[in-house]
Write an enzyme that holds these catalytic residues in place. Structure first.
Site, short mmCIF file in Angstrom:
data_model
loop_
_atom_site.label_atom_id
_atom_site.label_comp_id
_atom_site.label_asym_id
_atom_site.label_seq_id
_atom_site.Cartn_x
_atom_site.Cartn_y
_atom_site.Cartn_z
N ASP A 211 0.94 -1.14 -0.05
CA ASP A 211 -0.03 0.09 0.02
C ASP A 211 0.90 1.34 -0.15
O ASP A 211 0.22 2.30 -0.13
CB ASP A 211 -1.01 -0.04 1.14
CG ASP A 211 -2.29 1.23 1.10
OD1 ASP A 211 -2.54 1.32 0.07
OD2 ASP A 211 -2.39 1.58 2.28
N SER A 235 -6.94 5.51 -0.27
CA SER A 235 -7.21 4.25 -0.71
C SER A 235 -8.85 3.92 -0.58
O SER A 235 -9.47 3.98 0.20
CB SER A 235 -6.55 3.15 -0.21
OG SER A 235 -5.01 3.26 -0.20
N GLN A 285 -5.29 -1.65 -6.96
CA GLN A 285 -5.98 -0.74 -6.06
C GLN A 285 -6.58 0.42 -6.82
O GLN A 285 -5.93 0.88 -7.80
CB GLN A 285 -4.70 -0.41 -5.09
CG GLN A 285 -5.37 0.63 -4.14
CD GLN A 285 -4.28 1.15 -3.14
OE1 GLN A 285 -3.66 2.38 -3.29
NE2 GLN A 285 -4.04 0.64 -2.15
#
Length: 298
Positions: A211, A235, A285
């Protein structure tokens, strides 16, 4: 510097050692830092630990699908409720809900699979890039960009559990030099100390590290950088597939690209390769990205 970074890794491992407060209910905490919200990779990693604690040891996680619903509050613990969705002969499915202030901040579905023999192929090849030992630490690259700015000094000197060696331009470099803009990012990553032989731990640390740079790949294409541009981001969802066993304390090349952005959202994809070129992890993502009218200070 190595000893300090090892201490940072020890702290991260302590954060991942969740407290079990009831059957299928776990509690995690955040680092004692003055930040506005919990790092998304931390929540994903802790949720995966919670799910893994309810699964037989002979089954390895092969995928996860997660949604970030609300910002996490770093000042209070996070409660992880695990739902045992399915226990089959070959596959096990778990759903995890992370809760703070009585509300869900994050959800994850994770699937576990017993080792099996089957057909194999790998159509994608690892990019040809310099060896990690030939590349400077992330802190060295950033220090060359921001110089002796006192606002950055403490942040750059802070120990980190993950060693990152960038091959591609940093977002800050592309912000200053438009010719460096690109929708691709390559970075070597590894945990900064030797880890125990626990397959779940290595997967969890890959989830944590995954991430850090994916959204940066979207920003890089536009010459935007956190703290240097009037940009806000978060996110939205995160998916990972784990193809082969690997070690997070050995170098992994994280090859990333952003195929699209628009409508205040950006999509990024990533692949992790071992040094020998084996594809071990795939990541996708989507993030919210808003460019505001006024400067957003770091």
């Amino acid at each position: 510097m190595g000893a300090a970074v090892n201490e940072a890794l020890k702290e991260l491992l302590d954060l991942l050692d969740l407290e079990q407060i009831e059957l299928d209910i776990f509690r995690g905490r955040s680092p004692e830092e003055r930040i506005q919200r919990v790092f998304g990779g931390q929540v994903a990693a802790q949720a995966l630990v919670a799910a893994g604690r309810t699964v037989p040891k002979d089954r390895n996680v092969h995928s996860l699908h997660a949604y970030f619903i609300r910002p996490g509050d770093p000042s209070i613990p996070i409660v992880y409720n695990v739902e045992r969705v399915r226990d089959g002969r070959s596959f096990t499915t778990r759903r995890v809900v992370a809760i703070q202030h009585g509300k869900a901040i994050f959800t994850m579905s994770a699937s576990f699979h017993i080792p099996e023999e089957g057909i194999e192929h790998q159509a994608t090849e690892m990019p040809e890039v310099p060896r990690p030992e030939l590349l400077p630490h992330f802190q060295e690259r950033m220090r060359a960009v921001v110089g002796d700015d006192p606002e950055w000094t403490a942040w750059l000197e802070r120990p980190r559990p993950i060693d990152a060696r960038y091959i591609s331009p940093l977002t800050w470099e592309a912000h200053k030099d438009p010719s460096l803009r690109s929708a691709e990012t390559n970075v070597w990553i590894r945990a900064d100390a030797e880890l125990p032989d626990d397959p779940l731990l290595h997967v969890v640390l890959a989830a944590y590290a995954s991430d850090f740079t994916l959204v940066d790949t979207v920003l890089l294409a536009h010459g935007l950088a956190w703290g240097a541009s009037n940009v806000m981001g978060a996110s939205l969802d995160h998916a990972m597939w784990f193809h082969r066993p690997f070690r997070a304390d050995e170098w992994l090349l994280y090859a990333q690209e952003s195929p699209w952005s628009g409508g205040a959202r950006g999509l990024a994809r990533g692949q992790m390769f071992t040094e020998s070129g084996d594809l071990v992890v795939s990541v996708v993502q989507e993030a919210m990205i808003r460019v505001t009218k006024s400067q957003n200070p770091r």
